[in-house]
Design a protein around this motif. Sequence first.
Motif, mmCIF file in Angstrom:
data_model
loop_
_atom_site.group_PDB
_atom_site.id
_atom_site.type_symbol
_atom_site.label_atom_id
_atom_site.label_comp_id
_atom_site.label_asym_id
_atom_site.label_seq_id
_atom_site.Cartn_x
_atom_site.Cartn_y
_atom_site.Cartn_z
ATOM 1 N N LEU A 140 0.243 -11.050 1.875
ATOM 2 C CA LEU A 140 -0.410 -10.901 0.572
ATOM 3 C C LEU A 140 -1.454 -9.798 0.622
ATOM 4 O O LEU A 140 -1.694 -9.124 -0.374
ATOM 5 C CB LEU A 140 -1.041 -12.226 0.153
ATOM 6 C CG LEU A 140 -0.043 -13.360 -0.058
ATOM 7 C CD1 LEU A 140 -0.767 -14.666 -0.308
ATOM 8 C CD2 LEU A 140 0.869 -13.050 -1.224
ATOM 9 N N GLY A 141 -2.063 -9.588 1.799
ATOM 10 C CA GLY A 141 -3.041 -8.520 1.941
ATOM 11 C C GLY A 141 -2.402 -7.168 1.724
ATOM 12 O O GLY A 141 -2.999 -6.271 1.126
ATOM 13 N N LEU A 142 -1.165 -7.013 2.188
ATOM 14 C CA LEU A 142 -0.481 -5.744 1.954
ATOM 15 C C LEU A 142 -0.193 -5.564 0.472
ATOM 16 O O LEU A 142 -0.350 -4.482 -0.076
ATOM 17 C CB LEU A 142 0.816 -5.690 2.754
ATOM 18 C CG LEU A 142 1.379 -4.277 2.852
ATOM 19 C CD1 LEU A 142 1.834 -3.998 4.261
ATOM 20 C CD2 LEU A 142 2.501 -4.028 1.884
ATOM 21 N N LYS A 143 0.199 -6.659 -0.187
ATOM 22 C CA LYS A 143 0.459 -6.550 -1.626
ATOM 23 C C LYS A 143 -0.841 -6.237 -2.375
ATOM 24 O O LYS A 143 -0.818 -5.593 -3.422
ATOM 25 C CB LYS A 143 1.053 -7.856 -2.163
ATOM 26 C CG LYS A 143 2.327 -8.288 -1.482
ATOM 27 C CD LYS A 143 3.536 -7.635 -2.092
ATOM 28 C CE LYS A 143 4.792 -8.103 -1.372
ATOM 29 N NZ LYS A 143 5.931 -7.253 -1.624
ATOM 30 N N ALA A 144 -1.974 -6.733 -1.844
ATOM 31 C CA ALA A 144 -3.258 -6.469 -2.495
ATOM 32 C C ALA A 144 -3.879 -5.169 -2.014
ATOM 33 O O ALA A 144 -4.967 -4.822 -2.453
ATOM 34 C CB ALA A 144 -4.222 -7.627 -2.235
ATOM 35 N N ALA A 145 -3.211 -4.470 -1.082
ATOM 36 C CA ALA A 145 -3.709 -3.198 -0.544
ATOM 37 C C ALA A 145 -5.070 -3.345 0.106
ATOM 38 O O ALA A 145 -5.967 -2.541 -0.100
ATOM 39 C CB ALA A 145 -3.746 -2.116 -1.618
ATOM 40 N N MET A 146 -5.241 -4.374 0.936
ATOM 41 C CA MET A 146 -6.443 -4.481 1.766
ATOM 42 C C MET A 146 -6.445 -3.343 2.773
ATOM 43 O O MET A 146 -5.402 -2.827 3.120
ATOM 44 C CB MET A 146 -6.365 -5.784 2.574
ATOM 45 C CG MET A 146 -6.944 -6.965 1.934
ATOM 46 S SD MET A 146 -6.901 -8.171 3.236
ATOM 47 C CE MET A 146 -6.573 -9.625 2.360
ATOM 48 N N MET A 147 -7.630 -3.035 3.307
ATOM 49 C CA MET A 147 -7.752 -1.769 4.025
ATOM 50 C C MET A 147 -6.790 -1.552 5.191
ATOM 51 O O MET A 147 -6.138 -0.517 5.219
ATOM 52 C CB MET A 147 -9.188 -1.541 4.472
ATOM 53 C CG MET A 147 -9.478 -0.081 4.754
ATOM 54 S SD MET A 147 -9.025 0.978 3.375
ATOM 55 C CE MET A 147 -9.588 2.563 3.898
#
Lengths: 152, 116, 516
Positions: free
Chosen positions: C223-230
């Motif tokens: 989900l972090g990749l989908k949210a573009a986390m750093m």
Amino acid sequence: MSDQQGMSLIVRVVTRWLFGLILVFGLAVALFGHLTPGGGFAGGTIVACAFVLAILAFGGARGPGATFARWASSLDATGALAFLALAILGYTAGAFLHQWAGKGEAFTLGSTPSIVLLNLAILLKVGAGLFAGFIAVALFEQTAESGKGADA
Amino acid sequence: MIMYALAAVLFGVGLYGLLVKRHLLKKVLGLLILEHAVNLFLVEVGYIEGGTPPIRIEGADAAAFVSNAVDPVPQALVLTSIVIGLGLAMLMVALTLRIYERYGSLDANRMSELKG
Amino acid sequence: MLDLVPLFVLIPLGAAFACLLVKKRAPAVAPWLSLVSVVALLGLAIAGVVQGTSGAAIAGGWSLETHLGTSFLPGIVLVFDGLSAMFLLLVAVVSTAVLLFGLRYMDTYDGRPLYYALLSLLIAGMNGAVLAGDLFNLYVFIEIASIASYALVAFGTGGREIEAAFKYLMLGAVASSSILLGIAVLYASTGLLNMADLGAAIAAGQVSEATLLAVATLFLAGLGLKAAMMPFHAWLPDAHPSAPAPISAMLSGLLIKTLGIYALVRVLYVVIGMDGVLGGSLQTLLLVLGCLSMVGGVLLALGQTDLKRLLAYSSISQMGFVLVALGTNTWLGVAAGIYHALNHALFKSALFLSAGSLERLTGTRDITEMGGIARVAPATTLGTVGASLSIAGVPPFNGFWSKLLILIALFSAGLPVVGAIAAATAVLTLVTFVKVQHKALFGALPERLKDIKDVPASMSLPVVALALLCLLGGLLWPLGLQDIVGDAAASVRTDAKTNLAPEQYRTMVHSEGRQP
């Protein structure tokens, strides 16, 4: 493999025999999907395979295949819309996707008519969609190759 | 346990292909292997040693059926995930073809933005 | 109302396939089909927010069943609560603006019915993800939206677009596999998929800590990749600018929030539990990743001259604000984070749309080659300035309130260092957007741009409308909006020492599981 020639005589004759059988098999898999392994997706894949086999054996991804693919992409959307319509019909029985057509005797084709219809809609969607996708990639490859040929 | 190891090995193979290979088709294949490793893991979750297929046959004993049949839920999930994978695969192949059409090459090193 | 909840997915899905059906014979109908569908969604979403109902809609009307001593819900459950309603409304508002803008903007592209079909599919996927009541449906809807977005990024069919789409697809597919693996591990250890039931099982300690850690890592990475986390952001600065402007607005404005932030909030707060065994480490992780995204995003944005790339990097930075707010694990923090996500959707989609207008007007995306646009394109300028003031956090725009609230939440949660970093980032954001204003909109008008005319009203109006909503969101915040957002936040984190929301979520879902 040239597009218009297709494959050898043996393959063509066998394809001619098998084509109808594969279609019937696909339809059966979809129709009895609520009782046995299978269902709309598996049946649709089999039906699409019949058409793919015909195109491979007889050639013509560009000519008749492209025409079929145009119909197929309309059929694909029709199948999806039919599924949605059938699902919305469930509201008449109380809830979305409810079995609105009632229930029949267990272990027969008529045990859940609404699920049979849903399976058929999926068959249409998947069969047409896969075939259209196959033709699209086949045509794409040919245009890419011919484009490169023109450069050289 | 050995089955889970197979899924893990396939996952590793897929990840390796995706990260290390420079050829775009090999990247695509790596991704497909990785996806199917996850699918395999899901199927194995529902597996019972010596179980029967989760299909009720007329006249079968209900209690025996429930205790012997493998879990059908993961199979339904995997089927859905395979369908999604199919759509993804078609899109990937179409994009790869487009890239080939444009650059006449599938080497990631020759692309301007795909480095790293 | 609850019976109608499936319509949020059905209407755009139907519009998508209807667009495909008319693709050849009547391509001119496609825009109207999708426009009608989003207006219908807008009506439904407003009704949902106004009514304030919450509950579960169970597809097929199946009943609650007892299985191995615990009651569980079979089949597809769509859960509609304050948070879902908020995001549904947001999706409807931004999609309407984007569709209106695209009516004229997409004139130069081929295959427009396909664009409308994919856009409707994207909306259907996002609405479904926001409503999903079990993890697998969440995954399926995330995939529907993602696949539509991969295709839309490649819509321009140029070399850059295709490459960006390929990169986005590869990373996105790995993220999806990671999410699915997380779901599989959870299913293996509990035999459940429903989020409410899973939350109860995890809270009762049915899942070992090591397993839970693995699951949390997989979900956070996916989900972090989908949210573009750093650390997972590499795809965004390529994918978002490459898409046509309306799609960039959808991706940056909605997709990273519905698939990333919303799903993360649901999974972390309701399923895994921020008060559970992993609570402390999850909080730290969110704070660290959030700070990284905030600072990294804004520093990279400062150095950009490509307007759309700058906006894309600033999206990463703004998502960092949301992540640190969520990392506080307080009601105020969650409310501030959700409010900032909503605000970001409004002003960032306005900015991306206006970037599309500016690109159309000047023929370039490089802000150093623009200048003095204010004199020739007043309407576009008005919208851009409004949205920029909002993202820069100038009162009384909504961005000011949400950033202020995030700072208050951070300081009151005893995190002054993170708060200081957030404040510094807010200043840098202000600098970034002052630079954009100065270079692109004001200053000397280059000779070659003397004769341009402003974009048609159908392109400037949506930008101005979104900017007005930003202003309105700020003005209404003290007058009632805060209660609505606060309620939405309370559906995942209540204002109590221990979080009561997961329990309330469970009760709500199960109370609907009776035979109709």
